[in-house]
Motif scaffolding. Structure first.
Motif, short mmCIF file in Angstrom:
data_model
loop_
_atom_site.label_atom_id
_atom_site.label_comp_id
_atom_site.label_asym_id
_atom_site.label_seq_id
_atom_site.Cartn_x
_atom_site.Cartn_y
_atom_site.Cartn_z
N ALA A 76 0.84 -1.20 0.00
CA ALA A 76 0.00 0.00 0.00
C ALA A 76 0.87 1.25 0.00
N CYS A 77 1.94 1.25 0.78
CA CYS A 77 2.85 2.41 0.80
C CYS A 77 3.55 2.58 -0.55
N VAL A 78 3.92 1.50 -1.19
CA VAL A 78 4.55 1.58 -2.51
C VAL A 78 3.60 2.21 -3.51
N VAL A 79 2.35 1.80 -3.50
CA VAL A 79 1.36 2.36 -4.43
C VAL A 79 1.15 3.84 -4.15
N ILE A 80 1.05 4.21 -2.87
CA ILE A 80 0.83 5.63 -2.53
C ILE A 80 2.00 6.49 -2.97
N PHE A 81 3.23 6.04 -2.67
CA PHE A 81 4.39 6.87 -2.98
C PHE A 81 4.72 6.91 -4.47
N THR A 82 4.35 5.89 -5.23
CA THR A 82 4.62 5.95 -6.67
C THR A 82 3.60 6.79 -7.41
N THR A 83 2.41 6.94 -6.86
CA THR A 83 1.39 7.74 -7.54
C THR A 83 1.36 9.18 -7.05
#
Length: 136
Positions: free
Chosen positions: A14-21
């Protein structure tokens, strides 16, 4: 233990998705070579030299020592990738990888031993000594 690992993995993804978008801007205002203000997500505050330059003559406006720098970090806009953009070789690799990865975790049934109920034969005499055949 498995549930804890599952929760940690879910939070990490979830953190990866948030920080990449997520995209953001860093705005910096310099007066000469000195950094006066840094702002995240908005414009940096002016040092006041702009107002003084506006009131002075036009020759001074051209020689302004203040300048702004802006660093823009754009996030990813498209999250869903189309499989039509993947080449045939990449599709073959993905299928082979998926198939081999799935078979790593299969638990195979233990093989049945057909002679399990029969005892081994009794050794009457040692045949190597009886025939005098020795490994040299």
């Amino acid at each position: 233990m498995k549930t804890i690992l599952h929760k940690i993995t879910a939070i990490t993804m979830a953190c990866v998705v948030i920080f990449t978008t997520m995209s953001f801007t860093v705005d910096m205002h310099y007066c000469g070579d000195i950094l006066v203000d840094v702002a995240l997500f908005k414009d940096a505050k002016d040092c006041g030299m702009g107002m003084a330059m506006a009131q002075s003559s036009s020759d001074m406006k051209e020689m302004s020592c203040c300048h702004n720098e802006q660093i823009v970090i754009k996030g990813q806009d498209e999250l869903k990738h189309s499989l039509q953009k993947i080449s045939l070789e990449q599709q073959q690799f993905l299928v082979a990888f998926y198939d081999s990865y799935i078979h790593l975790f299969e638990i195979s049934a233990p093989q049945a031993i057909p002679f399990d109920g029969y005892p081994p034969p009794d050794i009457v005499s040692d045949l190597t000594i009886l025939h005098e055949q020795f490994l040299i």
